[in-house]
Design an enzyme around this catalytic site. Structure first.
Site, PDB file in Angstrom:
ATOM      1  N   HIS A  75      -6.737  -7.317  -2.745  1.00 32.10           N
ATOM      2  CA  HIS A  75      -5.865  -7.565  -1.589  1.00 32.10           C
ATOM      3  C   HIS A  75      -6.047  -9.000  -1.084  1.00 32.10           C
ATOM      4  O   HIS A  75      -5.076  -9.681  -0.741  1.00 32.10           O
ATOM      5  CB  HIS A  75      -6.131  -6.553  -0.469  1.00 32.10           C
ATOM      6  CG  HIS A  75      -6.057  -5.131  -0.953  1.00 32.10           C
ATOM      7  ND1 HIS A  75      -6.649  -4.081  -0.297  1.00 32.10           N
ATOM      8  CD2 HIS A  75      -5.481  -4.586  -2.059  1.00 32.10           C
ATOM      9  CE1 HIS A  75      -6.424  -2.961  -0.965  1.00 32.10           C
ATOM     10  NE2 HIS A  75      -5.727  -3.253  -2.044  1.00 32.10           N
ATOM     11  N   HIS A 231       2.212  -0.457  -2.317  1.00 32.16           N
ATOM     12  CA  HIS A 231       0.813  -0.857  -2.472  1.00 32.16           C
ATOM     13  C   HIS A 231       0.493  -1.227  -3.926  1.00 32.16           C
ATOM     14  O   HIS A 231      -0.305  -2.135  -4.181  1.00 32.16           O
ATOM     15  CB  HIS A 231      -0.152   0.226  -1.976  1.00 32.16           C
ATOM     16  CG  HIS A 231      -1.557  -0.291  -1.955  1.00 32.16           C
ATOM     17  ND1 HIS A 231      -2.048  -1.073  -0.941  1.00 32.16           N
ATOM     18  CD2 HIS A 231      -2.546  -0.218  -2.875  1.00 32.16           C
ATOM     19  CE1 HIS A 231      -3.280  -1.451  -1.231  1.00 32.16           C
ATOM     20  NE2 HIS A 231      -3.614  -0.935  -2.395  1.00 32.16           N
ATOM     21  N   ASP A 235      -1.259  -4.633  -5.326  1.00 31.58           N
ATOM     22  CA  ASP A 235      -2.384  -4.693  -6.271  1.00 31.58           C
ATOM     23  C   ASP A 235      -2.030  -5.535  -7.497  1.00 31.58           C
ATOM     24  O   ASP A 235      -2.856  -6.315  -7.983  1.00 31.58           O
ATOM     25  CB  ASP A 235      -2.769  -3.279  -6.734  1.00 31.58           C
ATOM     26  CG  ASP A 235      -3.598  -2.531  -5.698  1.00 31.58           C
ATOM     27  OD1 ASP A 235      -4.124  -3.163  -4.758  1.00 31.58           O
ATOM     28  OD2 ASP A 235      -3.722  -1.291  -5.845  1.00 31.58           O
ATOM     29  N   HIS A 258      -5.168  -1.219 -12.311  1.00 32.38           N
ATOM     30  CA  HIS A 258      -5.892  -2.493 -12.409  1.00 32.38           C
ATOM     31  C   HIS A 258      -6.201  -2.896 -13.853  1.00 32.38           C
ATOM     32  O   HIS A 258      -6.116  -4.050 -14.225  1.00 32.38           O
ATOM     33  CB  HIS A 258      -7.192  -2.437 -11.615  1.00 32.38           C
ATOM     34  CG  HIS A 258      -6.964  -2.377 -10.142  1.00 32.38           C
ATOM     35  ND1 HIS A 258      -6.365  -3.391  -9.437  1.00 32.38           N
ATOM     36  CD2 HIS A 258      -7.242  -1.414  -9.231  1.00 32.38           C
ATOM     37  CE1 HIS A 258      -6.295  -3.061  -8.158  1.00 32.38           C
ATOM     38  NE2 HIS A 258      -6.812  -1.869  -8.012  1.00 32.38           N
TER      39      HIS A 258
HETATM   40 ZN   LIG Z   1      -5.146  -1.880  -3.503  1.00 30.18          ZN
END
Ligand SMILES: [Zn+2]
Length: 288
Positions: A75, A231, A235, A258
Site C-alpha cells: 500500500h 483493493h 495491490d 501478489h
Molecule cells: Zn492490500
C-alpha cells in the site's frame, strides 16, 4: 523532462502490522538521493534498498534481507508510485508497515498535506513494447502496450457478497485518491485460524480489514459495493511499483495475487527487449 520528487517535510505514521501484530512506526523523510530506501531504526539504522529481486510475495509483498524482513510494502509503494515520490528515506521502527485502516487513503492524505517538491534528478518512464501473459492455476497476469498506464482486474470469489467483480481504469491521481486508495484489504473469517497458525494476520481486526463470514461483512459497512476488486487494483499498483519506473502499458490481472504481480515485474526486469525508456513523456497520473 520528468523530475524525481521528495516530500516537503517528514510524515509520520504508527500502528499495528496486520501480519506481525506488532506496533511499528514509519517516518517518510525528504531525501535528495533520488532513490527509495528503508532505514530499520530498530536494527541500528540498517539501510535496506527496495529491490524487486528481494521480494517474497505470498500473502503480502515482503522485502527479505540478511538480518530480517519488512512486511506489507504494497500500500505504501502504491502511494509513492502514484504521487511520483521516488526520492525518500523510509525510517521504520519494526518489521512491518503499519496497516492503519487497511487502505492506502491515510498514507496518501498525509503525504499530500506535507506537500511534494522536485529534486534535481531525472526520473525515466518506461513504455511496454510487447505483450506477454503469465498463467498459473486459473489465474493470469498479462501486459500490453498502451498509450497510458492502465490497470484492469477481475476477481471471482464464490461468496454471495463478492462473486465476479471487474475494474479497468486508465489511472489519474484523482481517480486513485477517490476510487482506489480508500479500498481496504479483506479477509474471510474461515481462513483466520489457518493464517494465524502460519504467523500471518496476527494484527488483523475488524478495524483494519473488511472481514466476511459465510454470508456477509461483519466489520461494518463497505466503502464501495465493489471494494474488493478496487483493493486488488491497489495491490497490483503497489507491486508494479517495484519495477522502479512509471509505466506506459496495460496490466490486466484475472484472479491474481501478489505472487503473480511480482512475477510480471521479474519478467520485465529479465526481458529489457519488452520495454524501452521514454525520454520525454510521462503517464497521465504524474501530470497533475
Ligand atoms: Zn492490500
Amino acid at each position: 523532462m520528468l523530475q524525481k520528487q521528495t516530500t516537503q517535510r517528514p510524515v509520520s505514521f504508527s500502528g499495528t502490522g496486520i501480519h506481525s501484530g506488532e506496533q511499528a512506526s514509519l517516518i517518510i523523510k525528504p531525501s535528495s538521493e533520488g532513490r527509495v530506501f528503508f532505514r530499520r531504526m530498530d536494527l541500528g539504522g540498517l539501510e535496506v534498498q527496495v529491490d524487486a529481486r528481494k521480494i517474497d510475495a505470498l500473502n503480502c509483498s515482503c522485502l527479505v534481507f540478511e538480518s530480517g524482513r519488512i512486511q506489507t510494502l504494497e500500500h505504501l509503494l502504491a502511494v509513492l508510485y502514484v504521487l511520483g515520490l521516488d526520492s525518500v528515506e523510509l525510517e521504520l521502527q519494526g518489521e512491518e508497515i503499519p496497516i492503519l485502516d487497511g487502505s492506502a487513503a491515510p498514507l496518501a492524505e498525509s503525504i499530500l498535506q506535507a506537500g511534494l517538491r522536485p529534486v534535481p534528478r531525472r526520473a525515466k518512464a518506461v513504455r511496454i513494447l510487447q505483450s506477454h501473459t503469465i498463467e498459473e492455476k486459473g489465474a493470469s497476469l498479462s501486459f500490453f502496450p498502451d498509450p497510458d498506464f492502465r490497470v484492469s482486474y477481475a476477481i471471482d470469489f464464490s461468496h454471495p457478497l463478492i462473486g465476479r467483480q471487474e475494474m479497468s481504469v486508465s489511472l489519474t491521481r484523482k481517480l486513485f485518491l477517490e476510487e482506489i486508495a480508500p479500498a481496504r484489504t479483506f479477509g474471510f473469517l474461515k481462513d483466520a485460524a489457518e493464517l494465524r497458525k502460519r504467523g500471518l494476520a496476527l494484527g488483523g481486526s475488524l478495524d483494519n480489514a473488511v472481514v466476511l463470514d459465510e454470508k456477509k461483512v461483519i466489520s461494518g459497512s463497505l466503502r464501495f459495493q465493489d471494494e474488493f476488486v478496487r483493493h486488488k487494483v491497489l495491490d497490483l499498483i503497489g507491486d508494479l511499483a517495484l519495477f522502479g519506473h512509471p509505466l506506459f502499458g496495460h496490466f490486466r490481472a484475472e484472479r491474481a495475487g501478489h505472487r503473480l504481480h511480482h512475477q510480471a515485474v521479474l519478467f520485465l526486469l529479465d526481458h529489457p527487449d519488452f520495454w524501452a525508456y521514454e525520454e520525454e513523456a510521462s503517464p497521465r497520473f504524474l501530470q497533475e
